[in-house]
Structure formats: C-alpha cells, structure tokens
Enzyme design. Structure first.
Site, PDB file in Angstrom:
ATOM      1  CD1 TRP A 104      -2.096  -2.181   1.938  1.00  0.00           C
ATOM      2  CD2 TRP A 104      -2.919  -1.350   0.030  1.00  0.00           C
ATOM      3  NE1 TRP A 104      -3.080  -3.028   1.497  1.00  0.00           N
ATOM      4  CE2 TRP A 104      -3.597  -2.549   0.335  1.00  0.00           C
ATOM      5  CE3 TRP A 104      -3.266  -0.656  -1.137  1.00  0.00           C
ATOM      6  CZ2 TRP A 104      -4.612  -3.068  -0.478  1.00  0.00           C
ATOM      7  CZ3 TRP A 104      -4.274  -1.169  -1.948  1.00  0.00           C
ATOM      8  CH2 TRP A 104      -4.924  -2.354  -1.619  1.00  0.00           C
ATOM      9  CG  ASP A 171      -3.263   3.932   4.250  1.00  0.00           C
ATOM     10  OD1 ASP A 171      -4.363   3.748   4.814  1.00  0.00           O
ATOM     11  OD2 ASP A 171      -2.893   3.272   3.256  1.00  0.00           O
ATOM     12  CE  LYS A 195      -8.520  -3.457   3.744  1.00  0.00           C
ATOM     13  NZ  LYS A 195      -7.623  -2.495   3.108  1.00  0.00           N
TER      14      LYS A 195
HETATM   15  C1  PLP Z   1      -7.031  -1.946   1.959  1.00  0.00           C
HETATM   16  C2  PLP Z   1      -6.029  -0.886   2.108  1.00  0.00           C
HETATM   17  C3  PLP Z   1      -5.929   0.160   1.180  1.00  0.00           C
HETATM   18  C4  PLP Z   1      -6.794   0.256  -0.058  1.00  0.00           C
HETATM   19  O1  PLP Z   1      -8.053   0.630   0.281  1.00  0.00           O
HETATM   20  P1  PLP Z   1      -9.191   0.887  -0.836  1.00  0.00           P
HETATM   21  O2  PLP Z   1     -10.274   1.431   0.017  1.00  0.00           O
HETATM   22  O3  PLP Z   1      -9.497  -0.445  -1.437  1.00  0.00           O
HETATM   23  O4  PLP Z   1      -8.654   1.829  -1.820  1.00  0.00           O
HETATM   24  C5  PLP Z   1      -5.000   1.148   1.419  1.00  0.00           C
HETATM   25  N1  PLP Z   1      -4.198   1.108   2.490  1.00  0.00           N
HETATM   26  C6  PLP Z   1      -4.257   0.108   3.405  1.00  0.00           C
HETATM   27  C7  PLP Z   1      -3.347   0.122   4.576  1.00  0.00           C
HETATM   28  C8  PLP Z   1      -5.166  -0.924   3.224  1.00  0.00           C
HETATM   29  O5  PLP Z   1      -5.249  -1.911   4.125  1.00  0.00           O
END
Ligand code: PLP
Length: 355
Positions: A104, A171, A195
């Site tokens: 990511w 993030d 998540k």
């Molecule tokens: C799943 C995830 C993403 C991507 O998320 P989307 O909502 O599918 O764009 C980005 N960063 C992390 C840490 C993730 O676990």
C-alpha cells in the site's frame, strides 16, 4: 441442529459486529421508523443529514479530533487518497518523505510522485516487509512524512509514530479506531472503512483545516478537499448506507468503552494468537517481534506443510478466509475490532489440534 458458528478472518472487507449487521438489515427495510428504506432516502433529508452529522461528532469524540480539523466522508477508497492528498497539498517541486513498508505504501509513493519530489527515506522491501525500518533520516525541506500505520498484507504496525520534520500523513485504513492516536501529530489521516470501521464505499479523511487548498492547484471539484469540506461531504450524493454502518459501528465501539478499551482487547487477542504461534512447533511468524501488528497476524508452517489441507481443516471448523496474501503465502488471521475473543480462541484451538 445448532448452526456452526462462523468466524471471518478476512483482511477486508472484514468482519463487522453482529449487532451492527442486524441494525443495518433493519434500516435497509425501514429506517428508524420512517417507513422507508435508508437506501431510498434523500441525503438532504433531515434524518440523513442528522445521522451524517452525528457520525462526524462520534469520530471527533472517539479520536479526540481537535477543532481545527475537518472530518470528510469521501468515495474512491484509500487508493484515491494516495493521489488526492499530494494533489491538494503539494506545490510543484516540493519535497515529501515516504516510508516504504508494504504494497500500500508503494502505491502511495507512486501516486505522490506525480505531484512532488518524493524521497523514500525508509524501506524494508529487501526483507519482504517483515519489519519496519525505523532508523532513517528525513529531508530537511520535507512538507510531510507519510506512514502506513498498519501494513495489512505483511502484518507490521508502527507501535510509535516517528516525529516528522513537517507533519505526518497517515494511511490508517486497517487500524483506525483500534487504539488511541494523537491526531495533532498528523496533518492528514485517511482510512477506507472496510477494514476496521464499516463497509466498502466510504473513506474517512481527517485533515487540518489550514492544509485545505494549500497546493493552489486548479482541481476537479470532486478531487478538491475545499469543496467537500465546504459542503460537509454533501457536494454530491454521499454513500449514505455505508456511512450509516460506520455510525452503528462507532456506537457499538463507544458502548464498549471507546478506543482505549478496544486497544486493551486487541492487545489481549493478538497476544493469545502470537503466543500460540511461538509455542506451537508447527507454526512460526515471519515478522520481527517488535513490529508485529495487532490487526493482521500472518503465520507460516515452521517446517513446510500442506497449506490447502490446513485451510480446509479450518474451514470445516467455521474459521474462514485464513489464506495469506498471494504475495506472501501461508496464513493470515485478521483480528480487527469486531473479531470476538472467542474467534481467536477457536483458531488457537484448531492450531493446537492440527496434526
Ligand atoms: C485496503 C487498504 C488500502 C486500499 O483501500 P481501498 O479502500 O481499497 O482503496 C489502502 N491502504 C491500506 C493500509 C489498506 O489496508
């Protein structure tokens, strides 16, 4: 016959609290006694505006978000924030630092490179991201330092955030609301909901108000934080149902004592599982102890073994989606807030009885 209890260890979209799902199901038919499905209601109607406002207040309260930060509900996932953040913040030629801690973060780096001079100041790529490289030098002219607070695929997590020369951008897609954080360390925090806080379809952005419009770029309206902030995330039709599920999840979390008490439970669940991985000669963890995630726990056979056989054995016991990410193999148990302790106990029991 009693139905077998199912535990979903998926990395995302991921487990939601059972109560939350029941409330969402009810709201899909008749929202809060309005005689209409929430799916049919205008985002400008009073009950929906109130619900979205309340969700924002809950976030502010649960994460202690200071007054000079805006809370936005956007679409496009965390993935769109990889570009939207540098696009809105960076002026041409400015420098940003990124820590490379997994897939990511690599994607975030790639998008930022379109808008600024990106220094990758730390990387654990050569050891397949089995740790976080925490000893690094930041650029002196850095605008911000980007961190992925929890690396969903590899199972590492920043236990303590580095102090940024500028400000932090985080993030937090896979560990938001799992532990207390100091929002004031960050200029921006973003998280896809699917998540640890709700379903796919909504992305939360917490941004310090003086960063909005900083780049001075002429941006498409839908990519402009200033417009979304000005319109309270109602510039266009927001994903109302997804926000509602977030709302219910945050009420559930608050009733359980908020992020402090979640953190205590998350530590206890993770310890229970890591202890078994350490104890059980069949399994091992590829991740450096000090960087291990409380949310995603990868493990592998210590001396080789039949992975599909173990996965089938788990499936028969109602322990689902334990396959590791295709880039690392093995197994991964995602044990987000909504995974009950009993789910982790059932997994440990299965590991102990596997031969
Ligand atoms: C799943 C995830 C993403 C991507 O998320 P989307 O909502 O599918 O764009 C980005 N960063 C992390 C840490 C993730 O676990």
């Amino acid at each position: 016959m009693e139905m077998q209890k199912i535990y979903n260890f998926s990395a995302g979209p991921a487990v939601l609290a059972e109560d939350v799902l029941k409330q969402a199901a009810e709201a899909a038919v008749n929202y809060d006694g309005h005689g209409m499905s929430i799916l049919e209601m205008s985002h400008r109607s009073a009950p929906i505006v109130d619900m979205v406002t309340e969700t924002r207040q809950l976030i502010r309260q649960l994460l202690n978000v200071p007054e000079n930060y805006k809370i936005l509900f956007l679409q496009g996932g965390a993935s769109l924030q990889f570009s939207m953040i540098p696009m809105n913040i960076l002026k041409d030629g400015e420098t940003v630092d990124y820590t490379e801690t997994g897939v990511w973060s690599v994607k975030a780096i790639k998008e930022a490179q379109r808008y600024g001079n990106v220094n990758v100041v730390s990387s654990s790529r050569e050891s397949v991201y089995n740790h976080i490289q925490k000893d690094f030098k930041q650029s002196t002219d850095q605008v911000y330092l980007h961190v992925t607070s929890n690396n969903t695929i590899y199972g590492t997590q920043w236990q303590k955030f580095p102090e940024a020369n500028g400000f932090l951008v985080g993030d937090m897609s896979s560990d938001i609301f799992s532990r207390p954080i100091d929002v004031s360390q960050f200029g921006v925090i973003y998280a896809g909901a699917q998540k640890n806080m709700g379903p796919a379809g909504v992305t939360m952005v917490i941004i310090r108000d003086n960063l909005i419009g900083r780049s001075g770029r002429d941006l498409p309206a839908m990519l402009d934080f200033a417009i979304h902030a000005d319109k309270d995330s109602m510039f266009n039709t927001p994903p109302v149902f997804a926000i509602y599920v977030v709302n219910r999840t945050l009420h559930w979390l608050k009733a359980l004592g908020g992020v402090e008490s979640m953190h205590v439970q998350n530590k206890s669940k993770a310890k229970f599982l890591y202890d078994e991985i350490e104890r059980n000669p069949l399994f091992t963890s590829p991740i450096l102890v000090e960087d291990r995630s409380l949310m995603n726990v990868p493990f592998i056979f210590a001396n080789g073994g039949d992975e599909p056989h173990f996965l089938n054995y788990c499936t028969e016991r109602g322990l689902l989606t334990l396959k590791g990410h295709r880039s690392v193999g093995g197994f991964r148990a995602s044990i987000y807030n909504a995974m009950p302790k009993e789910g982790v106990e059932a997994l440990v029991d299965a590991m102990q009885n596997y031969t």
